[in-house]
Design a protein around this motif. Structure first.
Motif, PDB file in Angstrom:
ATOM      1  N   GLU A 114      47.966  41.354  36.864  1.00 33.30           N
ATOM      2  CA  GLU A 114      46.798  40.935  37.640  1.00 33.30           C
ATOM      3  C   GLU A 114      46.631  41.810  38.872  1.00 33.30           C
ATOM      4  O   GLU A 114      45.514  42.221  39.214  1.00 33.30           O
ATOM      5  N   ILE A 115      47.735  42.098  39.549  1.00 35.82           N
ATOM      6  CA  ILE A 115      47.663  42.954  40.729  1.00 35.82           C
ATOM      7  C   ILE A 115      47.213  44.355  40.340  1.00 35.82           C
ATOM      8  O   ILE A 115      46.390  44.973  41.023  1.00 35.82           O
ATOM      9  N   ILE A 116      47.749  44.872  39.231  1.00 44.35           N
ATOM     10  CA  ILE A 116      47.338  46.204  38.762  1.00 44.35           C
ATOM     11  C   ILE A 116      45.846  46.228  38.459  1.00 44.35           C
ATOM     12  O   ILE A 116      45.134  47.164  38.839  1.00 44.35           O
ATOM     13  N   PHE A 120      40.521  48.048  40.145  1.00 41.94           N
ATOM     14  CA  PHE A 120      39.104  47.817  40.415  1.00 41.94           C
ATOM     15  C   PHE A 120      38.725  48.352  41.798  1.00 41.94           C
ATOM     16  O   PHE A 120      37.683  48.999  41.970  1.00 41.94           O
ATOM     17  N   LEU A 121      39.565  48.096  42.812  1.00 44.82           N
ATOM     18  CA  LEU A 121      39.282  48.573  44.162  1.00 44.82           C
ATOM     19  C   LEU A 121      39.240  50.101  44.217  1.00 44.82           C
ATOM     20  O   LEU A 121      38.381  50.693  44.891  1.00 44.82           O
ATOM     21  N   MET A 163      36.488  46.463  32.307  1.00 45.04           N
ATOM     22  CA  MET A 163      37.557  45.626  32.836  1.00 45.04           C
ATOM     23  C   MET A 163      37.178  44.144  32.820  1.00 45.04           C
ATOM     24  O   MET A 163      38.041  43.269  32.845  1.00 45.04           O
ATOM     25  N   ARG A 164      35.869  43.849  32.834  1.00 48.01           N
ATOM     26  CA  ARG A 164      35.338  42.483  32.754  1.00 48.01           C
ATOM     27  C   ARG A 164      35.892  41.569  33.852  1.00 48.01           C
ATOM     28  O   ARG A 164      36.304  40.438  33.595  1.00 48.01           O
ATOM     29  N   ILE A 165      35.901  42.059  35.064  1.00 49.73           N
ATOM     30  CA  ILE A 165      36.262  41.234  36.221  1.00 49.73           C
ATOM     31  C   ILE A 165      35.245  41.489  37.330  1.00 49.73           C
ATOM     32  O   ILE A 165      34.516  42.486  37.311  1.00 49.73           O
ATOM     33  N   ALA A 212      47.450  45.000  50.913  1.00 49.07           N
ATOM     34  CA  ALA A 212      47.428  43.536  50.895  1.00 49.07           C
ATOM     35  C   ALA A 212      47.730  42.988  49.502  1.00 49.07           C
ATOM     36  O   ALA A 212      48.211  41.861  49.365  1.00 49.07           O
ATOM     37  N   GLN A 213      47.446  43.795  48.467  1.00 51.19           N
ATOM     38  CA  GLN A 213      47.697  43.360  47.096  1.00 51.19           C
ATOM     39  C   GLN A 213      49.164  43.574  46.700  1.00 51.19           C
ATOM     40  O   GLN A 213      49.722  42.788  45.948  1.00 51.19           O
ATOM     41  N   LEU A 214      49.781  44.608  47.223  1.00 51.72           N
ATOM     42  CA  LEU A 214      51.106  45.024  46.776  1.00 51.72           C
ATOM     43  C   LEU A 214      52.205  44.416  47.659  1.00 51.72           C
ATOM     44  O   LEU A 214      51.937  43.972  48.783  1.00 51.72           O
TER      45      LEU A 214
END
Length: 435
Positions: A33-35, A40-41, A70-72, A115-117
């Motif tokens: 999920e993080i990847i 996306f960012l 990616m469908r998000i 912030a994600q990692l």
């Protein structure tokens, strides 16, 4: 020290090596999920920089072949697709500002990725300085009477401010009008004051920052009725005066000369608000019209409303508009990006409304000499991109979850209507103190 692959990742992001960043990303975490969200960012930044460079073909390829599969974040994808309409003219800086991202925003991207990692993997730059600043700001937040831009803060002693730091003494009485004063407004730099009166004039005052003493600079005359409202432009070089004769007048504050007279309304004009660009403004009144005009005297747009408007307020970034409808005791909250609306119900007819600069807090002044402070939440005035991200994460639209009641209530004169109209505003060093 952080691992070499973490340093490689930072270098790739800051240099715009998107393929390299995407290749290193799976080495930083095994969380799918993080990847996915980090990918996306990164692709979003790649897309925005292609648009900034006016390479629409490359941007469209990123959107269609890399991001869409990616469908998000569907809301954000729609927002990004709309940016293909970015004007082709102008320099790269102006296009980047219009887009909300570009090569100059890679540092912000890196912060979002950090912030994600895991924090231990990518140590943010200036982390020690951030911790010190947070400690100092915590001291300020605990001080009930903080009201200074140059407070002396230290880690060695706790910051304290007493009630004497708040303005509590009258320093001047201004008596140059020949009739009732119906509205006053300070310039954004606090060094000028405009007063509107039933005597059909507006006085521009110069205010001494150290003593608070005021002297008249200009007397703006020529109104055919009492002046109800005045509004300074963002740069304080222009002033709007709203008159009982149904006209709005635009004044040059340096010379005191009249630049334009607007006759777009059919009745009294009760309020006006400048857009952040300083080139356009909104006006409204009991004729149920909301009109956008520019400083060259032209009407740009008009909207027919269902209710008469007593007062309006616009957030500092122009993203949020509040219309106070007095007789119906309603506050209409309009998000300017998509014209979506929400409603707050008040207990008494309104006299005026004011928003904090960040659009989070709303002060409403009622005929029953009561002031309400509403907390609208941090998401209501967010940018279109921020709103799209919030909706994609499953959060409800802030306009559908407005507070049912004000956060605080203040009363004067025992809550009974008196001779004078009650007006309030935000002030203090952070612009969030109710006055």
């Amino acid at each position: 020290m952080q691992p070499q692959h973490a340093s490689d990742f930072q270098r790739c992001v800051l240099s715009g090596d998107w393929d390299g960043a995407l290749a290193v990303l799976p080495r930083l975490t095994s969380n799918e999920e993080i990847i996915k969200h980090s990918r996306f960012l990164i692709l979003q930044q790649k897309y925005l920089e292609a648009l900034e460079a006016q390479d629409c073909a490359a941007a469209l390829a990123v959107l269609r072949t890399e991001m869409a599969p990616m469908r998000i974040n569907e809301h954000q994808l729609h927002h990004l697709a709309g940016l293909l309409l970015c004007p082709a003219g102008g320099d790269a800086t102006s296009r980047s500002s219009w887009l909300g991202g570009g090569a100059g925003c890679r540092g912000e991207l890196l912060v979002a990725l950090q912030a994600q990692l895991p924090p231990a993997l990518l140590t943010p730059d200036g982390r020690l300085e951030q911790l010190v600043e947070q400690a100092l700001l915590a001291q300020v937040s605990r001080s009930q009477y903080h009201n200074s831009l140059d407070a002396h803060l230290s880690l060695f002693t706790d910051y304290q401010a007493g009630v004497d730091s708040l303005p509590s003494q009258c320093v001047a009485v201004l008596e140059q009008h020949s009739n009732e004063v119906w509205h006053i407004a300070f310039s954004h730099d606090g060094e000028q004051l405009a007063s509107a009166s039933k005597d059909r004039t507006v006085l521009l005052w110069r205010v001494c920052p150290s003593t608070g003493r005021a002297t008249i600079r200009h007397r703006l005359s020529g109104h055919n009725g009492p002046v109800l409202y005045v509004a300074w432009s963002p740069r304080d070089d222009l002033l709007l005066s709203c008159c009982d004769d149904g006209r709005i007048r635009l004044w040059d504050t340096a010379t005191g000369t009249l630049k334009h007279t607007y006759s777009h309304h059919r009745d009294t004009v009760t309020s006006a608000a400048w857009l952040p660009d300083g080139q356009r403004f909104l006006s409204a009144g009991p004729d149920k019209l909301l009109v956008m005009s520019d400083i060259n005297g032209r009407e740009i747009s008009r909207w027919k409303r269902q209710l008469a408007v007593q007062d309006m307020a616009l957030s500092g970034d122009g993203s949020l508009l509040v219309l106070g409808c007095s007789s119906d005791r309603l506050l209409q909250i309009i998000r300017m990006s998509d014209q979506a609306e929400g409603v707050l119900q008040e207990m008494s007819p309104l006299t005026s409304v004011v928003l904090s600069a960040d659009g989070r807090y709303l002060l409403t002044n009622l005929q029953c000499h009561t002031v309400h402070l509403w907390d609208l939440g941090s998401n209501l005035a967010s940018s279109p991109g921020g709103l799209a991200a919030a909706l994609d994460s499953g959060e409800p639209d802030p306009l559908t979850s407005l507070p049912p009641a004000p956060a605080m209530e203040y009363t004067a004169n025992g809550g009974r209507q008196g001779r004078f109209v009650l007006r309030s505003g935000f002030g203090g060093s952070d612009g969030r103190s109710a006055n």
